[in-house]
Design an enzyme around this catalytic site. Sequence first.
Site: not given
Length: 389
Positions: A266, A322
Amino acid sequence: MAETSVAPGLEGIAATCSSISEIDGQAGRLSYRGYPIDELVEHSSFEEVALLLLDGELPSAEALERFDRGLRSHRQVKYNVREIMKFMPVTGHPMDMLHCAVASLGMFYPQQELSDSERENVSHLDAMAMRIIARIPTIVAMWEQMRYGNDPLPPRADLNHAANFLYMLTGSEPDPLHARILDACLILHAEHTINASTFSVLVTASTLTNPYHVIAGAIGTLAGPLHGGANQKVIEMLESIGRVEKVASFLDERLARKEKIWGFGHRVYKTRDPRAVLLMGMMQRLAKAGNLRHSQLFDVALELERQASERLGPKGIHANVDFYSGILYHEMGIRSDLFTPIFAMARSAGWLAHWREQLADNRIFRPTQVYTGAGPRHYPRGPSRGQNP
Ligand code: COA
């Protein structure tokens, strides 16, 4: 001339001021309007969180009841939207369908284009936002029915947002537990500061175009595998691994080829994404209680997270939202190409909150660039060029 520097991916550049959500990437914390995400998942509902994001405060019981009633009564889309969808190839990706269907809503509801006075009318903007949030799940569920040759099911006003979606998607009475899990997933995906799709919202909104263009643009941006499309990629990756014993060799090969592990990494979180932590906890509790089908894929996912974290964790690369949302939806029996459309259903709330925030203090986005092309030159003339036909 002063030198202009470029920040690739605008990393570290503040593109706007916002009071909607905040991430602490080092501590792994996320809050909406100051409320920690875990408390919202525990105590709130997607409907209440959507209104919190839009208006800035937790709504009164009456305001929430009004908003919820509005959502329930605006789920239906015009028949001609369905006619447009009928001509789309059933083999197409549902995100492509959603992008196109949402953009078309602006033509079916043209009275919703914004005049100057309407842009300042908060309740008018809230009503527009509510209708878009209400209709996206309908479009996704209609498509699921239509692509398998079935008539779409009419929405049910006696069910909340998450339960109605599951009903329209499957045609069966929704399992209350699955509806509650989906509600939690919608809360967790509803907002996440200025990511790629939300940035596209700001840019599109700043031109004062209608909100359907704004949301359609964001849906297109979310579709990419580096953003919302990653949850589908996670399931495809787990299916390709197949068995727990194959995790180590999969990681060896993939990392040697410098390929990414889907659902990891991320730009902002340098520790575990708090949403992934909540989703994983939810999955483990449910699996223990025997309330979810516990497939081999789930075990592969747990092992992959363990081994990938050992190898990538020291570089600040951990599982993101996710990674676990895909598995959770898979265990609920939802087809993998619907994962990103479900993400869009949830994120529509955050996108529309940013749309309103942008309109409240608007300046059109018009960044600059560093030109790296050819210097001034003349168009060449000769037998094959420069002759007007
Ligand atoms: N698997 C393996 N390595 C990864 C990785 C992953 N998922 N994510 C990042 N890295 C590595 C890169 O290879 C790079 O290594 P290097 O410095 O040795 O070249 C380094 O970490 C920085 O990666 P970069 O892609 O530049 O980071 P970013 O901040 O631009 O990208 C993401 C962030 C999310 C786009 C990126 O982590 C990614 O592509 N993840 C997979 C897709 C995904 O899950 N997206 C959903 C995000 S919520």
